[in-house]
Design an enzyme around this catalytic site. Structure first.
Site, PDB file in Angstrom:
ATOM      1  N   GLY A  47       0.871  -1.117  -0.052  1.00 52.78           N
ATOM      2  CA  GLY A  47       0.090   0.253   0.173  1.00 52.78           C
ATOM      3  C   GLY A  47       0.881   1.226   0.001  1.00 52.78           C
ATOM      4  N   GLN A  52       2.605  10.082   0.919  1.00 48.78           N
ATOM      5  CA  GLN A  52       3.998   9.659   0.809  1.00 48.78           C
ATOM      6  C   GLN A  52       4.809   9.781  -0.298  1.00 48.78           C
ATOM      7  OE1 GLN A  52       2.197   5.282   2.224  1.00 48.78           O
ATOM      8  NE2 GLN A  52       4.218   5.471   3.067  1.00 48.78           N
ATOM      9  N   CYS A  95       6.078   0.405   7.010  1.00 52.26           N
ATOM     10  CA  CYS A  95       5.764   1.491   6.298  1.00 52.26           C
ATOM     11  C   CYS A  95       6.817   2.016   5.194  1.00 52.26           C
ATOM     12  CB  CYS A  95       5.214   2.616   7.164  1.00 52.26           C
ATOM     13  SG  CYS A  95       4.840   4.151   6.573  1.00 52.26           S
ATOM     14  N   LEU A  96       6.371   2.235   4.023  1.00 53.91           N
ATOM     15  CA  LEU A  96       7.342   2.780   3.157  1.00 53.91           C
ATOM     16  C   LEU A  96       8.112   3.836   3.595  1.00 53.91           C
ATOM     17  CD1 LEU A  96       5.883   1.294  -0.341  1.00 53.91           C
ATOM     18  CD2 LEU A  96       7.300   0.133   1.411  1.00 53.91           C
ATOM     19  N   HIS A 137      -4.369   1.651   7.889  1.00 55.04           N
ATOM     20  CA  HIS A 137      -3.096   2.198   7.792  1.00 55.04           C
ATOM     21  C   HIS A 137      -2.884   3.399   6.826  1.00 55.04           C
ATOM     22  CE1 HIS A 137       1.487   1.798   8.081  1.00 55.04           C
ATOM     23  NE2 HIS A 137       1.311   2.556   7.039  1.00 55.04           N
ATOM     24  N   GLU A 138      -3.585   2.985   5.799  1.00 50.25           N
ATOM     25  CA  GLU A 138      -3.334   4.082   4.407  1.00 50.25           C
ATOM     26  C   GLU A 138      -4.337   5.350   4.843  1.00 50.25           C
ATOM     27  OE1 GLU A 138      -0.775   3.804   2.963  1.00 50.25           O
ATOM     28  OE2 GLU A 138      -0.373   1.748   3.260  1.00 50.25           O
ATOM     29  N   HIS A 141      -2.521   7.565   6.855  1.00 47.21           N
ATOM     30  CA  HIS A 141      -1.784   8.703   6.170  1.00 47.21           C
ATOM     31  C   HIS A 141      -2.156   9.788   5.599  1.00 47.21           C
ATOM     32  CE1 HIS A 141       2.166   6.705   6.182  1.00 47.21           C
ATOM     33  NE2 HIS A 141       1.672   5.768   5.610  1.00 47.21           N
TER      34      HIS A 141
HETATM   35 NI    NI Z   1       2.551   3.719   5.653  1.00 43.34          NI
END
Ligand code: NI
Length: 197
Positions: A47, A52, A95-96, A137-138, A141
């Protein structure tokens, strides 16, 4: 065509930006979404949220299979609204924007999602398991919230050194002007918001 996007890392200020609903899906945005899938696959993620990649839009991409070849598993979630949280579940998340950082995060087990996809079709469903967790989670963000915000004090203490390294690297990038000034970042977000929200 959208600008060339990259994944920004903690503590970049755009990760704390509260994103506005998208009002216009144009060719620029479709190109940005295509780039987001590419970046997500390069980083072996499932995701990736617009914040991000330094974009102030309420949207994220998912491929819960993690398999770039599995195009049927690709989802674009636009303007998500979550409701009816039920139960509790704890599982490991990464998380990226925090490469190498993992922690157990407690969240509601099931959630109801209302959103749109890239073609304007409405999404209206109850989610559980990994789908529920990834969407939560997304969506966090998009509200400028990060998974570390959901950890307990002991967990944060365990991650302290790792997070400090991210802070040092970010400061270094600011000083070398590899990252624009907070004012420039803010001005760019405002311009992008004016175009599509
Ligand atoms: Ni993340």
């Amino acid at each position: 065509m959208a600008d060339k996007l990259t994944i920004i890392k903690y503590p970049h200020p755009t990760l704390r930006h509260s994103s506005k609903p998208v009002k216009k899906v144009d060719a620029w945005l479709k190109d940005a979404v295509a780039q987001m899938f590419e970046l997500m696959y390069e980083a072996n993620g499932i995701g990736l949220a617009a914040n991000q990649v330094d974009l102030p839009y309420r949207l994220f991409v998912l491929n819960l299979s993690g398999d770039p070849e599995n195009k049927e598993a690709e989802q674009v979630i636009i303007n998500p609204v979550l409701s009816r949280p039920k139960g509790n579940a704890t599982a490991e998340e990464g998380c990226l924007s925090f490469p190498g950082v993992y922690a157990d995060v407690r969240r509601p087990e099931t959630i109801h999602l209302k959103a749109f996809d890239l073609s304007g079709k409405m999404i209206d469903e109850d989610l559980d398991g990994l789908y529920s967790r990834a969407v939560q989670h997304e969506t966090d963000h998009l509200d400028g919230k990060l998974f570390i915000d959901r950890l307990g004090e002991t967990q944060l203490l365990e991650l302290k050194d790792q997070l400090e390294e991210f802070n040092i690297e970010f400061k270094h990038n600011q000083e070398s002007e590899a990252i624009p000034s907070p004012e420039e970042i803010e001005a760019r977000l405002r311009e992008l918001e004016a175009a599509r929200t």
